[in-house]
Design a protein around this motif. Structure first.
Motif, PDB file in Angstrom:
ATOM      1  N   ILE A  96      -4.976  10.857 -58.063  1.00  0.00           N
ATOM      2  CA  ILE A  96      -5.391  12.261 -58.178  1.00  0.00           C
ATOM      3  C   ILE A  96      -4.417  13.165 -57.419  1.00  0.00           C
ATOM      4  O   ILE A  96      -4.051  14.242 -57.897  1.00  0.00           O
ATOM      5  N   SER A  99      -1.408  13.576 -59.490  1.00  0.00           N
ATOM      6  CA  SER A  99      -1.731  14.412 -60.653  1.00  0.00           C
ATOM      7  C   SER A  99      -1.828  15.884 -60.256  1.00  0.00           C
ATOM      8  O   SER A  99      -1.464  16.768 -61.016  1.00  0.00           O
ATOM      9  N   ARG A 100      -2.348  16.106 -59.060  1.00  0.00           N
ATOM     10  CA  ARG A 100      -2.519  17.483 -58.582  1.00  0.00           C
ATOM     11  C   ARG A 100      -1.169  18.189 -58.529  1.00  0.00           C
ATOM     12  O   ARG A 100      -1.091  19.401 -58.676  1.00  0.00           O
ATOM     13  N   ALA A 111      -7.257  17.650 -62.047  1.00  0.00           N
ATOM     14  CA  ALA A 111      -7.298  17.001 -60.739  1.00  0.00           C
ATOM     15  C   ALA A 111      -7.937  17.935 -59.729  1.00  0.00           C
ATOM     16  O   ALA A 111      -8.729  17.510 -58.878  1.00  0.00           O
ATOM     17  N   TYR A 114     -11.671  17.956 -60.225  1.00  0.00           N
ATOM     18  CA  TYR A 114     -12.209  16.700 -59.686  1.00  0.00           C
ATOM     19  C   TYR A 114     -12.361  16.795 -58.167  1.00  0.00           C
ATOM     20  O   TYR A 114     -13.405  16.478 -57.608  1.00  0.00           O
ATOM     21  N   ILE A 115     -11.286  17.257 -57.509  1.00  0.00           N
ATOM     22  CA  ILE A 115     -11.319  17.325 -56.049  1.00  0.00           C
ATOM     23  C   ILE A 115     -12.422  18.265 -55.579  1.00  0.00           C
ATOM     24  O   ILE A 115     -13.236  17.902 -54.726  1.00  0.00           O
ATOM     25  N   THR A 265     -11.127  12.190 -52.763  1.00  0.00           N
ATOM     26  CA  THR A 265     -10.732  13.598 -52.823  1.00  0.00           C
ATOM     27  C   THR A 265      -9.978  13.995 -51.557  1.00  0.00           C
ATOM     28  O   THR A 265      -8.991  14.728 -51.628  1.00  0.00           O
ATOM     29  N   ALA A 268      -6.606  12.376 -51.698  1.00  0.00           N
ATOM     30  CA  ALA A 268      -5.750  13.082 -52.654  1.00  0.00           C
ATOM     31  C   ALA A 268      -5.123  14.311 -52.001  1.00  0.00           C
ATOM     32  O   ALA A 268      -3.921  14.571 -52.185  1.00  0.00           O
TER      33      ALA A 268
END
Lengths: 384, 419
Positions: A96, A99-100, A111, A114-115, A265, A268
């Motif tokens: 993630i 991806s961020r 992403a 999601y976080i 998270t 990430a």
């Protein structure tokens, strides 16, 4: 005695006095209360029979085992879920976090969503959601979702084949031997590279060594591995269940889901900060030296990013280990549920049991942070 | 050969045709996924297990053909720049879009289109989606817990007072602002508490074991936040103290609380604290738990504040000392205002963490929002609505935590000073 020394000494004496007074006050109260309630203090109960059952255990345990054994079962369950959670959280967090930073707008936005979603919802709520809302919708054993007739997903848990080894010790010894040998291969490769500038394919050679060493047992028929598949059977006329194989109970699954998604998270965000923290000049310099993008990432960016990523990630690992105690809320038999829950209710030894539980977590935390500090020191910049 | 070359390596000269061709391919692939996931119509005729594969291939080819450095279509240019950078990114984009197309309609159906909003009983929920009737009926309990209905105005009043005072502190002149904030921190909590618990000024006494729901969540977090902050600052100062006794006591205290999970602290508060107190003193379980949370979070706060104290240059300490300031005056007027400003994001994160930790009091039997939902979903008349309850709670917590983190980011920007 001069005034300055007194100025230093006086507050400390007062502090010592206050601390002793407060502790003494509580101590005295506790003593009186326990006398009044007819309670006694001591750790002798640890060797008495626990006489309660635990649903999920990594070591042999039954009702006649002593409390100490129950404590061990709980501790091992805590360690199991923490280790698995750390592995999954790291993998998801890495994915993630990278991806961020993707130049792809959609990927980086997803992403981010999601976080934000998984970070801003309390862990206990996520745990309940997985346990009571998601895993409860899985099918009954008779309609299980199966993969190749060997893995079955049901409301009662996931059933997977069990490994049955013959001469497991031989396999594990040869495996460890292979790891040690490949360690030497790596240090040889490093020496070759640093002293003579020669490239030695250490990774492939050691991979080959590991496969060869651990496969040799199979080859000569010393080690053998068979699977025991779970099979369905009638518990009663209409109730079915599986036997054989290994059962992954839904409590463990939902705890793993919740812990790894929640912690990922934070990891990430650490990964993102770490990669952003490596200066642009570093990447430009390495590509101007002729390194390929993959080499740049592996040899220049990652080692520097790791230095930024590791300290806060250690904290997240510690948090995950401590958060695994939420298991008590969904009846996964971890340390808190087994020991500070059931055992405390049965024996009523609040002080002993809570100090042991807290002490155990404290030790685990300290162990993880010592290990991570050691690792951190190993990879930090060595200025010459 | 020339013909094949044209297909494999798109030429700039043919770009108009290719862009249109590629766009059509991409649109077909999207349309297929939409039709399949929303209307259950299978356009490309691929079997269910690989229903994503054919659109993926079509979209991939389409995106390959529109990937020019510059085209005559501004929209395509923007698309290429943000979503179609190279072949790997095009796959990521397609997969993300397909997943969204597949799941967003499902989620929206459950949440809104197939859901039931109006009704009074479980039987009113006939759609296949969520049953918001459940939330509707239980909303009062979720907010106020088991607090008696006739007395809920007291909770409302306390929170209205709180928001009015916070609003006033924004609008007030800086001269009064200080006093309003002091009032908020040191006087208001006790006014609010006595208003809610009663037994003063003719109000009926309401036992803490009927407190619950969102109100309890907020009460616990507000109290814990107010008290953990000063204790945390003191511990941070203690840890940096030159006096060994104070220093090692602070270190020990901080590390002890940071090393154990909150749940064991709450177990301790529930089971062990009563033994520490004299027989005739009775401390309510709620207060014991709040004390546990305060001590626990204070240790985290201390570490955050310590970061701020350490980041201040030594010159600030020396300058304050050379002006003849003592330890306390130096910290109060010079060091802490600067140090705290630096660590505002950290403080906000600790507060958010504290807020997210409050549901844990459910485990020792206090029914805050999550506890009330648990109570409601195990009610025999309302079995089977766990998902609705948890989604609702998640939404409430998300709104609080997300707005707090956004606010802290804004504050951080506003307060950031050039060094």
């Amino acid at each position: 005695m001069n005034l300055k020394a007194l100025k230093r000494l006086a507050p400390q004496l007062i502090a010592v006095f206050l601390i002793i007074a407060v502790i003494g006050y509580f101590w005295n109260n506790t003593r009186l209360n326990m006398e009044y309630l007819g309670m006694e203090f001591g750790y002798d109960f640890l060797s008495k029979a626990a006489s309660f059952d635990i649903q999920f255990s990594l070591i042999d345990y039954d009702g006649s085992s002593p409390y100490f054994r129950a404590y061990l079962v709980g501790l091992l369950n805590t360690i199991l879920v923490s280790v698995l959670g750390i592995i999954f959280a790291t993998l998801i967090g890495l994915f993630i976090g990278v991806s961020r930073l993707s130049p792809n707008y959609l990927v980086s936005k997803l992403a981010e969503v999601y976080i934000e979603v998984f970070r801003n919802i309390p862990l206990l709520l996520q745990l309940f959601f997985w346990y009571f809302a998601v895993l409860r919708t899985l099918p009954l054993p008779e309609n299980a979702i199966s993969f190749g007739q060997s893995i079955f997903i049901t409301i009662k848990g996931i059933y997977v084949p069990k490994f049955i080894w013959t001469n497991f010790n031989f396999f594990i010894i040869s495996f460890i031997l292979a790891i040690i040998v490949s360690f030497f291969i790596f240090s040889y490769a490093k020496k070759q590279r640093e002293n003579y500038g020669k490239h030695f394919p250490a990774f492939w050679v050691s991979l080959g060594t590991i496969i060869l060493f651990s496969g040799s047992g199979f080859l000569f028929g010393i080690v053998n591995l068979t699977f025991e598949y779970p099979e369905i059977y009638n518990l009663t006329e209409t109730v079915f269940n599986y036997r054989g194989g290994v059962t992954i109970i839904p409590e463990l699954l939902s705890l793993l889901f919740a812990l790894s998604l929640y912690t990922s998270t934070f990891i990430a965000e650490n990964v993102r900060a770490g990669i952003l923290g490596v200066g642009k000049g570093q990447k430009e310099a390495s590509s101007s030296l002729g390194l390929t993008p993959a080499q740049t990432l592996r040899l220049v960016v990652l080692p520097q990013a790791l230095r930024i990523i590791i300290p806060p990630t250690t904290n997240q690992y510690l948090n995950l280990t401590k958060n695994s105690s939420l298991a008590a809320a969904i009846a996964y038999p971890d340390l808190v549920l087994v020991f500070a829950g059931t055992a405390l209710n049965q024996t009523g030894r609040a002080i002993e049991i809570i100090t042991i539980t807290m002490g155990t977590y404290l030790t685990l935390s300290i162990l993880i942070s010592i290990f991570m500090n050691w690792y951190n020191k190993r990879i930090e910049i060595k200025e010459k | 050969m020339n013909y094949l070359d044209n297909i494999i390596k798109p030429k700039q000269a043919n770009q108009n045709t290719l862009v249109i061709f590629g766009s059509i391919l991409i649109l077909i692939s999207f349309l297929d996924v939409v039709l399949l996931s929303v209307f259950d119509i299978n356009l490309t005729g691929s079997s269910k297990g690989i229903s994503f594969f054919l659109p993926l291939l079509l979209g991939f080819i389409g995106m390959y053909y529109i990937r020019f450095d510059h085209t005559n279509f501004p929209l395509i240019n923007r698309f290429n720049k943000s979503l179609n950078i190279d072949w790997l990114n095009s796959i990521f984009t397609l997969l993300s879009i397909f997943v969204l197309l597949k799941f967003v309609p499902l989620i929206l159906n459950w949440l809104i289109f197939d859901a039931n909003f109006i009704g009074t009983a479980k039987e009113d929920c006939t759609g296949g989606g969520a049953c918001w009737v459940f939330i509707n009926v239980w909303l009062k309990r979720f907010v106020y817990g088991l607090y008696p209905d006739s007395e809920t105005w007291r909770i409302n009043l306390a929170f209205i007072l709180l928001f009015v005072t916070i609003g006033a502190s924004y609008l007030a002149k800086p001269k009064f602002k200080k006093y309003i904030i002091l009032f908020l921190l040191f006087v208001f909590p006790f006014i609010g508490l006595s208003l809610i618990s009663g037994d003063v000024g003719g109000l009926v006494y309401v036992e803490t074991n009927v407190w619950g729901g969102l109100a309890l969540t907020l009460i616990v977090s507000i109290f814990a936040i107010i008290f953990c902050f000063p204790i945390g600052v003191m511990l941070a100062m203690g840890r940096r103290s030159e006096l060994p006794v104070v220093k090692y006591f602070s270190v020990g205290f901080i590390e002890l609380w940071r090393g154990v999970p909150l749940i064991t602290v709450l177990f301790m508060a529930a089971n062990m604290f009563p033994l520490f107190l004299p027989e005739d003193v009775f401390l309510d379980k709620l207060i014991r738990c709040i004390i546990g949370i305060i001590l626990f979070e204070a240790a985290y706060m201390a570490e955050v504040v310590r970061g701020g104290l350490q980041s201040l240059p030594k010159g600030q300490y020396e300058a304050a000392k050379s002006l003849g300031m003592g330890y306390w005056r130096m910290h109060l007027f010079v060091i802490l205002p600067q140090a705290l400003k630096i660590v505002i994001p950290g403080i906000a994160n600790t507060f958010i963490a504290l807020f997210k930790d409050t549901p844990l009091i459910f485990i020792v039997g206090l029914l805050e929002l999550l506890g009330m939902i648990d109570l409601a979903k195990t009610n025999p008349k309302w079995l089977g609505f766990a998902a609705e309850g948890y989604v609702f709670a998640a939404l409430v917590y998300f709104v609080f935590c997300y707005s707090m983190s956004r606010y802290s980011q804004k504050l951080e920007k506003r307060l950031s000073t050039e060094r």
